[in-house]
Write an enzyme that holds these catalytic residues in place. Structure first.
Site, mmCIF file in Angstrom:
data_model
loop_
_atom_site.group_PDB
_atom_site.id
_atom_site.type_symbol
_atom_site.label_atom_id
_atom_site.label_comp_id
_atom_site.label_asym_id
_atom_site.label_seq_id
_atom_site.Cartn_x
_atom_site.Cartn_y
_atom_site.Cartn_z
ATOM 1 N N ASP A 117 0.852 -1.204 0.000
ATOM 2 C CA ASP A 117 0.000 0.000 0.000
ATOM 3 C C ASP A 117 0.884 1.248 0.000
ATOM 4 O O ASP A 117 1.843 1.332 0.772
ATOM 5 C CB ASP A 117 -0.906 -0.005 1.238
ATOM 6 C CG ASP A 117 -1.906 -1.161 1.202
ATOM 7 O OD1 ASP A 117 -2.149 -1.694 0.101
ATOM 8 O OD2 ASP A 117 -2.423 -1.538 2.266
ATOM 9 N N GLU A 193 -0.984 -11.232 -7.794
ATOM 10 C CA GLU A 193 -2.290 -10.870 -8.342
ATOM 11 C C GLU A 193 -2.275 -9.431 -8.898
ATOM 12 O O GLU A 193 -2.740 -9.177 -10.005
ATOM 13 C CB GLU A 193 -3.298 -10.981 -7.220
ATOM 14 C CG GLU A 193 -4.693 -11.008 -7.701
ATOM 15 C CD GLU A 193 -5.605 -11.497 -6.591
ATOM 16 O OE1 GLU A 193 -5.338 -11.199 -5.421
ATOM 17 O OE2 GLU A 193 -6.582 -12.158 -6.925
ATOM 18 N N TYR A 194 -1.706 -8.500 -8.129
ATOM 19 C CA TYR A 194 -1.644 -7.103 -8.565
ATOM 20 C C TYR A 194 -0.721 -6.939 -9.766
ATOM 21 O O TYR A 194 -0.964 -6.111 -10.634
ATOM 22 C CB TYR A 194 -1.189 -6.205 -7.407
ATOM 23 C CG TYR A 194 -2.327 -5.714 -6.549
ATOM 24 C CD1 TYR A 194 -3.157 -6.615 -5.890
ATOM 25 C CD2 TYR A 194 -2.590 -4.357 -6.393
ATOM 26 C CE1 TYR A 194 -4.206 -6.188 -5.106
ATOM 27 C CE2 TYR A 194 -3.645 -3.911 -5.607
ATOM 28 C CZ TYR A 194 -4.445 -4.832 -4.965
ATOM 29 O OH TYR A 194 -5.489 -4.384 -4.191
HETATM 30 N N1 SAM Z 1 0.877 -8.771 -2.358
HETATM 31 C C1 SAM Z 1 -0.396 -8.884 -3.033
HETATM 32 C C2 SAM Z 1 -0.222 -8.696 -4.516
HETATM 33 O O1 SAM Z 1 0.829 -8.226 -4.953
HETATM 34 O O2 SAM Z 1 -1.154 -9.055 -5.264
HETATM 35 C C3 SAM Z 1 -1.438 -7.907 -2.442
HETATM 36 C C4 SAM Z 1 -1.164 -6.451 -2.649
HETATM 37 S S1 SAM Z 1 -2.331 -5.406 -1.821
HETATM 38 C C5 SAM Z 1 -2.179 -3.899 -2.624
HETATM 39 C C6 SAM Z 1 -1.504 -5.080 -0.276
HETATM 40 C C7 SAM Z 1 -1.901 -6.043 0.820
HETATM 41 O O3 SAM Z 1 -1.063 -5.811 1.941
HETATM 42 C C8 SAM Z 1 -3.327 -5.858 1.312
HETATM 43 O O4 SAM Z 1 -3.996 -7.105 1.309
HETATM 44 C C9 SAM Z 1 -3.176 -5.277 2.702
HETATM 45 O O5 SAM Z 1 -4.228 -5.650 3.562
HETATM 46 C C10 SAM Z 1 -1.848 -5.849 3.131
HETATM 47 N N2 SAM Z 1 -1.154 -5.028 4.131
HETATM 48 C C11 SAM Z 1 -0.902 -3.697 4.046
HETATM 49 N N3 SAM Z 1 -0.253 -3.260 5.134
HETATM 50 C C12 SAM Z 1 -0.083 -4.353 5.937
HETATM 51 C C13 SAM Z 1 0.502 -4.531 7.205
HETATM 52 N N4 SAM Z 1 1.028 -3.503 7.889
HETATM 53 N N5 SAM Z 1 0.512 -5.774 7.737
HETATM 54 C C14 SAM Z 1 -0.039 -6.810 7.052
HETATM 55 N N6 SAM Z 1 -0.635 -6.691 5.846
HETATM 56 C C15 SAM Z 1 -0.649 -5.476 5.292
#
Ligand code: SAM
Length: 213
Positions: A117, A193-194
């Protein structure tokens, strides 16, 4: 990524054999969870788990742990996991801010950050997973020869990460602004996925590998 709250997801997670609970008690003892001494690779913010599950399928000699903050998202990874026979992957639901309470010094061999994020406001910079504050945490759990690998299509976040690696006292082992056209760095690449979504829209994918050697 935050999905609509799914009714009962907390109950499913609480009873899933693929999710580890009492995680602070596992600190320093993760090898007993897997029942072997294989290296441990983690993905912080794994989303629905596509990348780390595929890694685990391709690398049975490595133990994988996927970390995700939101139950509704973790549920999707559990559903995928349930269709597969494997013993080298578990999930944790937690905010990675507390990662040093869960893993001991030198317990982790590799950390993957994928499409983290961006937290665009400056005052939230310390919440970004490739920030110096998080590199300090990674420093406390990663083996001396361990690496952090970060992929994103967000150029601003990537440039921030390149600076933070250096600010945190780490080294940039390799980086590219166009992973899919970099033959060396793309070797063995597993799409998240992203990554599938944004590269299909024509966005170049950026990747860096950081270490402390
Ligand atoms: N890594 C995956 C991809 O590339 O398809 C998902 C990307 S998605 C934009 C970011 C994920 O990181 C989200 O599911 C979010 O909930 C998780 N996330 C963000 N900050 C986090 C944190 N501090 N601890 C655990 N998970 C976190």
């Amino acid at each position: 990524m935050r999905l609509r709250n799914i009714k009962g997801s907390r109950d499913i997670i609480a009873t899933s054999p693929y999710v580890i609970h009492d995680i602070e008690e596992k600190k320093g003892k993760w090898n007993t969870v897997f029942g072997n001494d294989h290296p441990i690779y983690i993905e912080v913010g794994m989303g629905k788990g596509q990348f780390i599950i595929e890694q685990a399928i391709q690398h049975p000699e490595i133990n994988f742990i996927g970390i995700e903050k939101y139950s509704s998202v973790l549920l999707r990874a559990i559903e995928k996991r349930e269709t597969l026979e494997m013993d080298n992957i578990f999930f944790i639901r937690m905010d990675a801010e507390h990662i040093t309470d869960v893993f001991d010094q030198d317990e982790v061999s590799r950390i993957y950050l994928n499409f983290s994020d961006p937290w665009p406001k400056d005052r939230h910079a310390k919440r970004r997973l490739p920030s110096r504050q998080f590199f300090d945490r990674y420093n406390k759990i990663l083996k001396p020869d361990g690496v952090v690998e970060f992929k994103t299509d967000n150029k601003g976040l990537f440039e921030f990460a390149l600076e933070e690696v250096v600010e945190a006292g780490w080294d940039l082992k390799a980086y590219t602004f166009d992973l899919h056209h970099d033959e060396n760095m793309c070797k063995g690449n597993i799409m998240t996925e992203y990554e599938e979504k944004f590269s299909s829209m024509g966005n170049p994918i950026h990747k860096l590998i950081a270490d402390r050697e």
